[in-house]
Design an enzyme around this catalytic site. Structure first.
Site, PDB file in Angstrom:
ATOM      1  N   HIS A   1      -6.616  -5.660  -1.604  1.00 55.47           N
ATOM      2  CA  HIS A   1      -7.262  -5.745  -0.290  1.00 55.47           C
ATOM      3  C   HIS A   1      -7.408  -7.185   0.175  1.00 55.47           C
ATOM      4  O   HIS A   1      -7.931  -7.428   1.259  1.00 55.47           O
ATOM      5  CB  HIS A   1      -8.641  -5.079  -0.334  1.00 55.47           C
ATOM      6  CG  HIS A   1      -8.596  -3.593  -0.390  1.00 55.47           C
ATOM      7  ND1 HIS A   1      -9.710  -2.812  -0.559  1.00 55.47           N
ATOM      8  CD2 HIS A   1      -7.550  -2.724  -0.308  1.00 55.47           C
ATOM      9  CE1 HIS A   1      -9.363  -1.532  -0.572  1.00 55.47           C
ATOM     10  NE2 HIS A   1      -8.057  -1.455  -0.426  1.00 55.47           N
TER      11      HIS A   1
ATOM     12  N   ARG B   1       0.822  -1.216   0.000  1.00 57.78           N
ATOM     13  CA  ARG B   1       0.000   0.000   0.000  1.00 57.78           C
ATOM     14  C   ARG B   1       0.856   1.266   0.000  1.00 57.78           C
ATOM     15  O   ARG B   1       0.434   2.308  -0.503  1.00 57.78           O
ATOM     16  CB  ARG B   1      -0.950  -0.024   1.200  1.00 57.78           C
ATOM     17  CG  ARG B   1      -2.007  -1.078   0.977  1.00 57.78           C
ATOM     18  CD  ARG B   1      -3.090  -1.152   2.027  1.00 57.78           C
ATOM     19  NE  ARG B   1      -3.884  -2.345   1.704  1.00 57.78           N
ATOM     20  CZ  ARG B   1      -3.981  -3.427   2.445  1.00 57.78           C
ATOM     21  NH1 ARG B   1      -3.381  -3.466   3.617  1.00 57.78           N
ATOM     22  NH2 ARG B   1      -4.682  -4.466   2.057  1.00 57.78           N
TER      23      ARG B   1
ATOM     24  N   HIS C   1       0.096   4.378  -2.263  1.00 59.68           N
ATOM     25  CA  HIS C   1      -0.107   5.714  -1.696  1.00 59.68           C
ATOM     26  C   HIS C   1       0.930   6.701  -2.216  1.00 59.68           C
ATOM     27  O   HIS C   1       0.656   7.898  -2.319  1.00 59.68           O
ATOM     28  CB  HIS C   1      -0.054   5.646  -0.165  1.00 59.68           C
ATOM     29  CG  HIS C   1      -1.306   5.090   0.443  1.00 59.68           C
ATOM     30  ND1 HIS C   1      -1.856   5.589   1.611  1.00 59.68           N
ATOM     31  CD2 HIS C   1      -2.135   4.101   0.045  1.00 59.68           C
ATOM     32  CE1 HIS C   1      -2.967   4.920   1.898  1.00 59.68           C
ATOM     33  NE2 HIS C   1      -3.146   4.002   0.957  1.00 59.68           N
ATOM     34  N   ASP C   2       2.118   6.221  -2.540  1.00 61.86           N
ATOM     35  CA  ASP C   2       3.144   7.093  -3.107  1.00 61.86           C
ATOM     36  C   ASP C   2       2.758   7.526  -4.516  1.00 61.86           C
ATOM     37  O   ASP C   2       2.783   8.715  -4.851  1.00 61.86           O
ATOM     38  CB  ASP C   2       4.491   6.366  -3.131  1.00 61.86           C
ATOM     39  CG  ASP C   2       5.616   7.246  -3.659  1.00 61.86           C
ATOM     40  OD1 ASP C   2       5.588   8.470  -3.401  1.00 61.86           O
ATOM     41  OD2 ASP C   2       6.515   6.719  -4.327  1.00 61.86           O
TER      42      ASP C   2
ATOM     43  N   GLY D   1       2.781  11.304  -8.253  1.00 63.68           N
ATOM     44  CA  GLY D   1       3.431  10.232  -8.989  1.00 63.68           C
ATOM     45  C   GLY D   1       4.347   9.420  -8.104  1.00 63.68           C
ATOM     46  O   GLY D   1       4.520   9.696  -6.914  1.00 63.68           O
TER      47      GLY D   1
ATOM     48  N   ASN E   1      -2.550   8.181   5.530  1.00 61.18           N
ATOM     49  CA  ASN E   1      -1.217   7.590   5.655  1.00 61.18           C
ATOM     50  C   ASN E   1      -0.810   7.311   7.094  1.00 61.18           C
ATOM     51  O   ASN E   1       0.269   6.752   7.330  1.00 61.18           O
ATOM     52  CB  ASN E   1      -0.172   8.503   5.007  1.00 61.18           C
ATOM     53  CG  ASN E   1      -0.268   8.510   3.498  1.00 61.18           C
ATOM     54  OD1 ASN E   1      -0.668   7.515   2.884  1.00 61.18           O
ATOM     55  ND2 ASN E   1       0.075   9.629   2.878  1.00 61.18           N
TER      56      ASN E   1
END
Length: 327
Positions: A195, A65, A69-70, A75, A97
Site C-alpha cells: 500500500h 495488486r 487479487h488473482d 490461486g 476488482n
C-alpha cells in the site's frame, strides 16, 4: 540389524516428509521453467512492461495488486483476467476488482510473448512477471519469479467478493484470511506494505468516517487531524474521489509503516496492524531509513510465497491463447 532397519525406516519416513514439504511449498514451480521453451521470456516481458510504465508509472500499483487479487481467488491461475460471459459474472465484475487497471498491459505482454513463444507461457506467469517488473521499474524491490503456472478456466465474481481480504477487516479476520491460503502473519504485514504505492477511493474508507459501528460514528483509532482531512475529501456515499495510500504514493518506500504508526493508515485493515504484537513490532522496526533494505528483501520473499498459492501445474489447467478468454 534391527537397529539398522529401524534407522533406515526413520530415514525413509523423514525423506518422504521432506518431499511432501517441497511439493507443498514449491508446487512444481521453477525460476528456470522456460529456459528451453522460451529462453528470452524475462527480457520480452520486461521490455513490453517498460513501454507502459515509462509513460504511465501509475500503472505499477494496480499491476502489483492484480497479482495479489488473482492469487487469493482460486490461486495464481490468471482467473482475474477472464471476461464475464452471458451466463457468468467473472472476478473482474466483483466490487473489489472494479477499480483494477492494467489489463491492457497484460494483453500486450502476452501478445509479445506469443510472437516469440506461441502456446508456451501462461497468462498466470505473465501476471506474476509483470507485477515484479512494474515494481522494479519504479525503483521498488526485485525478486526471482518462480514459473510454471498454468491457467485456470473458471472465474466467478462471488468468489472474489468472498475471498479477497477486505479493507474493512480487523486483525483477526486478516490473519484468518492469509492463513487460509497458507501465508504467515509476517506475509500479511509485509504484503500490506504494498500500500506504499498507488491510490484508493473514498468507498474504501467511508465507513470509518461516518458509520464505523452502525451508529453514525467514526473510527476512534484514526488520528483526529487525519480524520478531519479525510472528511473534507470524502462525503457520505462518495465512490469516485481519489485518496493517496500514503504520503509518497508514487514511491515504493517504508513511508507506509510510518503512516500506520501515526494512526494515519487509510483503511481499517491498515490500522489493524497495530492490534497484533507481531505485526506492530514489524511496523515499528521500519520507522527509519535503515529499515528499507530489510523491507525490500522481505517483500520479495513474501511475493514468492504468495505466487505459490494454489497454482495449477503439469497437465492441470491450460495455456490460454488470449488472457481474457478460455481456449
Amino acid at each position: 540389524m534391527a537397529l539398522s532397519k529401524f534407522l533406515s525406516l526413520i530415514f525413509l519416513q523423514l525423506l518422504c516428509v521432506l518431499c511432501v514439504l517441497k511439493l507443498s511449498n514449491g508446487q512444481g514451480l521453477d525460476v528456470n521453467f522456460y529456459e528451453k521453451t522460451c529462453p528470452s521470456l524475462e527480457y520480452i516481458v520486461k521490455d513490453a512492461t517498460a513501454k507502459f510504465i515509462s509513460r504511465t508509472p501509475s500503472l505499477a500499483p494496480p499491476l502489483l495488486r492484480m497479482h495479489f487479487h488473482d492469487c487469493f481467488v482460486r490461486g495464481c491461475d490468471g482467473s482475474v483476467l477472464l471476461n464475464s460471459t452471458s451466463s457468468n459474472q467473472a472476478e473482474k465484475a466483483a466490487i473489489p476488482n472494479q477499480f483494477l487497471k492494467g489489463f491492457q498491459v497484460i494483453d500486450a505482454v502476452k501478445s509479445a510473448v506469443e510472437k516469440k513463444c506461441p502456446g508456451v507461457v501462461s497468462c498466470a506467469d505473465i501476471v506474476a512477471l509483470v507485477a515484479r517488473d512494474a515494481v522494479t521499474l519504479i525503483k521498488g524491490p526485485s525478486w526471482q519469479v518462480e514459473l510454471g503456472r498454468r491457467d485456470g478456466t473458471v472465474s466467478i465474481a462471488s468468489e472474489a467478493l468472498n475471498k479477497l481480504p477486505s479493507p474493512f477487516m480487523n486483525i483477526t479476520q486478516l490473519k484468518a484470511s492469509f492463513q487460509s491460503v497458507g501465508l504467515s502473519v509476517k506475509d500479511l504485514v509485509v504484503l500490506s506494505g504494498g500500500h506504499t504505492i498507488g491510490i484508493s477511493h473514498c468507498i474504501g474508507v467511508n465507513p470509518r468516517l461516518f458509520n464505523f459501528t452502525g451508529k453514525g460514528d467514526t473510527d476512534p483509532s484514526l488520528d483526529p487531524k487525519y480524520l478531519a482531512q479525510l472528511k473534507r475529501q470524502c462525503k457520505p456515499g462518495d465512490v469516485t474521489t481519489i485518496l493517496q495510500m500514503d504520503r509518497s504514493p508514487k514511491k515504493f518506500d517504508i513511508d507506509y509503516y510510518t503512516t500506520v504508526s501515526q494512526r494515519r493508515g487509510l483503511f481499517q485493515s491498515d490500522a489493524a496492524l497495530l492490534d497484533d504484537t507481531e505485526t506492530k513490532t514489524y511496523v515499528q522496526q521500519h520507522l527509519s531509513h535503515a529499515g528499507s533494505k530489510s523491507f525490500f528483501d522481505d517483500f520479495g520473499v513474501s511475493m514468492v510465497n504468495m505466487g505459490r498459492i494454489g497454482v495449477l501445474t503439469g497437465k492441470n489447467g491450460e495455456i490460454r491463447k488470449q488472457c481474457a478468454f478460455v481456449n
